[in-house]
Design a protein around this motif. Structure first.
Motif, PDB file in Angstrom:
ATOM      1  N   ALA A  38      -6.131  -6.539  12.492  1.00 46.52           N
ATOM      2  CA  ALA A  38      -6.961  -7.226  11.498  1.00 46.52           C
ATOM      3  C   ALA A  38      -6.403  -8.603  11.144  1.00 46.52           C
ATOM      4  N   GLY A  39      -5.281  -8.975  11.743  1.00 47.22           N
ATOM      5  CA  GLY A  39      -4.721 -10.300  11.520  1.00 47.22           C
ATOM      6  C   GLY A  39      -3.672 -10.360  10.426  1.00 47.22           C
ATOM      7  N   ALA A  40      -3.194  -9.224   9.974  1.00 46.82           N
ATOM      8  CA  ALA A  40      -2.173  -9.194   8.927  1.00 46.82           C
ATOM      9  C   ALA A  40      -0.788  -9.099   9.561  1.00 46.82           C
ATOM     10  N   GLU A  41       0.203  -9.421   8.766  1.00 47.21           N
ATOM     11  CA  GLU A  41       1.592  -9.304   9.196  1.00 47.21           C
ATOM     12  C   GLU A  41       2.216  -8.139   8.432  1.00 47.21           C
ATOM     13  N   VAL A  42       2.743  -7.162   9.150  1.00 47.25           N
ATOM     14  CA  VAL A  42       3.391  -6.017   8.508  1.00 47.25           C
ATOM     15  C   VAL A  42       4.827  -6.406   8.192  1.00 47.25           C
TER      16      VAL A  42
ATOM     17  N   HIS B   1      -7.979  -7.790   5.288  1.00 40.02           N
ATOM     18  CA  HIS B   1      -7.454  -6.643   6.023  1.00 40.02           C
ATOM     19  C   HIS B   1      -7.307  -5.404   5.139  1.00 40.02           C
ATOM     20  N   VAL B   2      -7.236  -5.599   3.833  1.00 37.82           N
ATOM     21  CA  VAL B   2      -7.055  -4.471   2.914  1.00 37.82           C
ATOM     22  C   VAL B   2      -8.270  -3.543   2.971  1.00 37.82           C
ATOM     23  N   ALA B   3      -9.463  -4.110   3.044  1.00 39.34           N
ATOM     24  CA  ALA B   3     -10.682  -3.296   3.103  1.00 39.34           C
ATOM     25  C   ALA B   3     -10.713  -2.445   4.368  1.00 39.34           C
ATOM     26  N   VAL B   4     -10.272  -3.019   5.476  1.00 41.38           N
ATOM     27  CA  VAL B   4     -10.244  -2.283   6.746  1.00 41.38           C
ATOM     28  C   VAL B   4      -9.275  -1.104   6.643  1.00 41.38           C
ATOM     29  N   LEU B   5      -8.098  -1.370   6.096  1.00 42.31           N
ATOM     30  CA  LEU B   5      -7.073  -0.333   5.957  1.00 42.31           C
ATOM     31  C   LEU B   5      -7.534   0.775   5.015  1.00 42.31           C
TER      32      LEU B   5
ATOM     33  N   MET C 292      -3.344  -1.100  12.957  1.00 43.78           N
ATOM     34  CA  MET C 292      -4.632  -1.491  12.402  1.00 43.78           C
ATOM     35  C   MET C 292      -4.512  -2.808  11.626  1.00 43.78           C
ATOM     36  N   LEU C 293      -3.435  -2.950  10.877  1.00 42.66           N
ATOM     37  CA  LEU C 293      -3.217  -4.185  10.124  1.00 42.66           C
ATOM     38  C   LEU C 293      -2.976  -5.366  11.058  1.00 42.66           C
ATOM     39  N   VAL C 294      -2.204  -5.146  12.109  1.00 42.73           N
ATOM     40  CA  VAL C 294      -1.924  -6.223  13.061  1.00 42.73           C
ATOM     41  C   VAL C 294      -3.216  -6.666  13.747  1.00 42.73           C
TER      42      VAL C 294
ATOM     43  N   THR D  62       0.859  -1.177   0.000  1.00 44.30           N
ATOM     44  CA  THR D  62       0.000   0.000   0.000  1.00 44.30           C
ATOM     45  C   THR D  62       0.895   1.227   0.000  1.00 44.30           C
ATOM     46  N   MET D  63       0.696   2.071  -0.982  1.00 44.67           N
ATOM     47  CA  MET D  63       1.403   3.350  -1.037  1.00 44.67           C
ATOM     48  C   MET D  63       0.350   4.411  -0.768  1.00 44.67           C
ATOM     49  N   TYR D  64       0.610   5.261   0.206  1.00 41.28           N
ATOM     50  CA  TYR D  64      -0.334   6.339   0.463  1.00 41.28           C
ATOM     51  C   TYR D  64       0.402   7.659   0.595  1.00 41.28           C
ATOM     52  N   ILE D  65      -0.332   8.727   0.306  1.00 44.01           N
ATOM     53  CA  ILE D  65       0.240  10.070   0.311  1.00 44.01           C
ATOM     54  C   ILE D  65      -0.486  10.887   1.372  1.00 44.01           C
ATOM     55  N   LEU D  66       0.295  11.450   2.277  1.00 46.57           N
ATOM     56  CA  LEU D  66      -0.249  12.305   3.328  1.00 46.57           C
ATOM     57  C   LEU D  66      -0.118  13.768   2.922  1.00 46.57           C
ATOM     58  N   ARG D  67      -0.976  14.597   3.484  1.00 45.37           N
ATOM     59  CA  ARG D  67      -0.893  16.042   3.234  1.00 45.37           C
ATOM     60  C   ARG D  67       0.495  16.545   3.622  1.00 45.37           C
ATOM     61  N   PRO D  68       1.056  17.484   2.863  1.00 45.39           N
ATOM     62  CA  PRO D  68       2.415  17.949   3.153  1.00 45.39           C
ATOM     63  C   PRO D  68       2.517  18.879   4.358  1.00 45.39           C
ATOM     64  N   ASP D  69       1.399  19.411   4.822  1.00 40.72           N
ATOM     65  CA  ASP D  69       1.451  20.408   5.891  1.00 40.72           C
ATOM     66  C   ASP D  69       1.276  19.824   7.292  1.00 40.72           C
ATOM     67  N   ILE D  70       1.239  18.510   7.427  1.00 39.37           N
ATOM     68  CA  ILE D  70       1.098  17.944   8.767  1.00 39.37           C
ATOM     69  C   ILE D  70       2.477  17.805   9.415  1.00 39.37           C
TER      70      ILE D  70
END
Length: 124
Positions: A36-40, A74-78, A32-34, A9-17
């Protein structure tokens, strides 16, 4: 030789945070992934980069890459959490085939200390 699929999963956050809030987002989505039962497998902040085109009036964004393994539920939850977050301006999850990415060792972590101890022991 076949490899189990994993997700990136690639995500982009606002630059001003602020930096602290970026770290809290990294931790929030990893936890959140952990839950949901996923392994990071890996969590990398790629830094602030210029966007190819403006997104929500932003010309830059903070890129984060998250590699994870699980049953796919877990992808839907994320993605739902990212969709509802005002700080995430774009996200994309892809299913990858191939060898799993090698986990990065964070400096100062327990794994890093163990790795240093093993290196020192093998040098003797």
């Amino acid at each position: 030789m076949t490899h189990d699929p994993y997700y990136e999963t690639m995500y982009i956050l606002r630059p001003d945070i602020p930096e602290e809030e970026v770290e809290s987002h990294l931790t929030k989505y990893r936890d959140m992934l952990v839950e949901a039962g996923a392994e990071v497998l890996d969590n990398q902040m790629r830094g602030k980069r210029r966007l190819a085109y403006p997104i929500a009036k932003h010309k830059e964004g903070i890129y984060v890459q998250l590699s994870h393994n699980g049953d796919g539920q877990h992808v839907a939850v994320l993605e739902k959490a990212m969709r509802l977050s005002e700080d995430v301006i774009r996200y994309l999850t892809v299913k990858q085939e191939g060898p799993l990415p090698a986990p990065r060792v964070m400096p100062g972590s327990e794994a890093a200390q163990q790795q240093q101890a093993e290196a020192a022991a093998s040098a003797d």
